[in-house]
Design an enzyme around this catalytic site. Structure first.
Site, PDB file in Angstrom:
ATOM      1  N   THR A  62     -20.736-139.774 -41.978  1.00 56.02           N
ATOM      2  CA  THR A  62     -19.797-139.029 -42.805  1.00 56.02           C
ATOM      3  C   THR A  62     -19.967-139.439 -44.263  1.00 56.02           C
ATOM      4  O   THR A  62     -20.873-140.214 -44.593  1.00 56.02           O
ATOM      5  CB  THR A  62     -18.350-139.182 -42.244  1.00 56.02           C
ATOM      6  OG1 THR A  62     -17.501-138.285 -42.956  1.00 56.02           O
ATOM      7  CG2 THR A  62     -17.835-140.603 -42.330  1.00 56.02           C
ATOM      8  N   LYS A  66     -24.290-138.463 -45.820  1.00 64.98           N
ATOM      9  CA  LYS A  66     -24.943-137.393 -45.035  1.00 64.98           C
ATOM     10  C   LYS A  66     -26.336-137.025 -45.560  1.00 64.98           C
ATOM     11  O   LYS A  66     -27.208-136.662 -44.779  1.00 64.98           O
ATOM     12  CB  LYS A  66     -24.054-136.146 -44.989  1.00 64.98           C
ATOM     13  CG  LYS A  66     -22.846-136.321 -44.093  1.00 64.98           C
ATOM     14  CD  LYS A  66     -22.041-135.039 -44.005  1.00 64.98           C
ATOM     15  CE  LYS A  66     -20.836-135.228 -43.109  1.00 64.98           C
ATOM     16  NZ  LYS A  66     -20.082-133.980 -42.926  1.00 64.98           N
ATOM     17  N   ASP A 102     -21.687-129.946 -37.857  1.00 62.60           N
ATOM     18  CA  ASP A 102     -20.503-129.398 -38.536  1.00 62.60           C
ATOM     19  C   ASP A 102     -20.488-127.871 -38.429  1.00 62.60           C
ATOM     20  O   ASP A 102     -19.431-127.257 -38.216  1.00 62.60           O
ATOM     21  CB  ASP A 102     -20.494-129.793 -40.020  1.00 62.60           C
ATOM     22  CG  ASP A 102     -20.207-131.270 -40.222  1.00 62.60           C
ATOM     23  OD1 ASP A 102     -19.448-131.853 -39.418  1.00 62.60           O
ATOM     24  OD2 ASP A 102     -20.743-131.860 -41.184  1.00 62.60           O
ATOM     25  N   ASN A 149     -14.936-121.311 -56.973  1.00 59.65           N
ATOM     26  CA  ASN A 149     -15.083-122.749 -57.229  1.00 59.65           C
ATOM     27  C   ASN A 149     -14.668-123.099 -58.661  1.00 59.65           C
ATOM     28  O   ASN A 149     -14.790-122.294 -59.578  1.00 59.65           O
ATOM     29  CB  ASN A 149     -16.531-123.188 -56.985  1.00 59.65           C
ATOM     30  CG  ASN A 149     -16.645-124.696 -56.868  1.00 59.65           C
ATOM     31  OD1 ASN A 149     -15.814-125.339 -56.236  1.00 59.65           O
ATOM     32  ND2 ASN A 149     -17.648-125.262 -57.492  1.00 59.65           N
ATOM     33  N   ILE A 211     -10.438-126.924 -43.754  1.00 61.93           N
ATOM     34  CA  ILE A 211     -11.291-127.704 -42.847  1.00 61.93           C
ATOM     35  C   ILE A 211     -10.945-129.194 -42.846  1.00 61.93           C
ATOM     36  O   ILE A 211     -11.529-129.955 -42.097  1.00 61.93           O
ATOM     37  CB  ILE A 211     -12.794-127.481 -43.114  1.00 61.93           C
ATOM     38  CG1 ILE A 211     -13.181-127.999 -44.485  1.00 61.93           C
ATOM     39  CG2 ILE A 211     -13.172-126.016 -42.947  1.00 61.93           C
ATOM     40  CD1 ILE A 211     -14.670-128.256 -44.579  1.00 61.93           C
TER      41      ILE A 211
END
Ligand code: ATR
Length: 271
Positions: A62, A66, A102, A149, A211
């Site tokens: 994690t 990654k 994921d 974003n 999420i």
């Protein structure tokens, strides 16, 4: 000695992965152990080397490791390559295989919630590593995606890598003024910290999927519920990605329902 498995991250003490995987290992009578391993940024390669020498057979990875995990592996799955990150390492012979569960984990939760992605339009907040996994999963499933974003150039760069993905040109400042034409909204940016606020238009019963889970997700989920969205957190995705990792290691797809209930109880006692 039991076979060694674990999750590497920093920080890692809040990780629910040991609870999930230890439960499945016990349920299936496996002679294996799973533990949380705190690894400071920059130390991933050294720690992996030590774990390999100690006979580790599988690892979850994690934040913030990654990308380092992907770089350290000798074989990469197509999914891990496309996302540019690995959350799972699998030992086969003398090699580490990098995988990313994921994206299938995310897809699994949509299917479990009876949400059809094919032909639907999704709005997505955020353009970091987590967003990239979600974009991959959604486009694979045949959905179209528009990214909002804070830094529009990062959204544009992510969109350019995937077919059927566009990005909003304006800066996302925590507010979405219209969600007309979108079937669902996915949040990958944290509004749990730094006092940031999420302001949404009327949801009219559509899906708002954050999420993350626990304290990191609560403020965004509250904003969504208050404006009429059907809110869902990321705990089922956490369990689903773990289930795919477990399947890679042991060839068994484990029971996600009981694991999710255990995680829900653990998160609730924290808050
Ligand atoms: P992760 O791997 O969880 O995706 P990340 O790669 O650091 O983490 O990406 C976090 C994403 O959430 C980014 O898109 C970030 O916006 P920037 O690209 O502008 O940095 C977004 N994000 C984080 N905090 C935010 C906030 N308070 N408001 C809006 N967006 C935020």
């Amino acid at each position: 000695m039991s076979q060694q498995y674990g999750v590497i991250g920093h920080p890692i003490e809040q990780s629910l992965s040991p609870l999930i995987h230890s439960g499945w290992m016990k349920e299936h009578g496996l002679d294996a152990q799973y533990r949380a391993i705190d690894v400071a940024p920059g130390s991933f390669d050294t720690v992996l080397e030590n774990l390999t020498q100690d006979g580790a057979r599988g690892l979850n990875i994690t934040a913030p490791h990654k990308q380092a995990a992907l770089a350290a592996a000798t074989h990469l799955s197509e999914t891990a390559k496309r996302i540019g990150a690995a959350n799972t390492l699998i030992r086969r012979g003398d090699d580490w295989y990098a995988e990313n569960t994921d994206a299938p984990g995310f897809q699994h939760t949509l299917a479990a919630a009876n949400i059809v992605a094919a032909g639907r339009r999704f709005a997505l907040i955020g353009a970091g590593g987590a967003a990239r996994g979600v974009v991959h999963a959604l486009t694979q499933a045949g959905a179209s995606v528009q990214i909002f974003n804070r830094t529009p150039s990062k959204a544009a760069a992510l969109a350019a890598d995937f077919p059927g993905v566009t990005s909003a040109a304006e800066v996302f400042d925590g507010q979405i003024t219209t969600a007309d034409g979108f079937d669902a909204l996915i949040n990958t940016a944290s509004f749990g910290f730094e006092g940031a606020r999420l302001v949404l238009p009327a949801g009219e019963g559509r899906l708002f999927y954050d999420i993350s889970y626990g304290a990191a997700a609560d403020p965004a989920l509250k904003s969504a519920r208050d404006t009429g969205w059907k809110a869902m957190d990321g705990l089922a995705m956490l369990v689903a990605q773990a289930a795919y990792s477990f399947e890679h290691w042991f060839g068994i797809f484990p029971d996600t329902t009981t694991a999710l209930a255990k995680c829900r109880a653990a998160v609730e006692t924290r808050t």
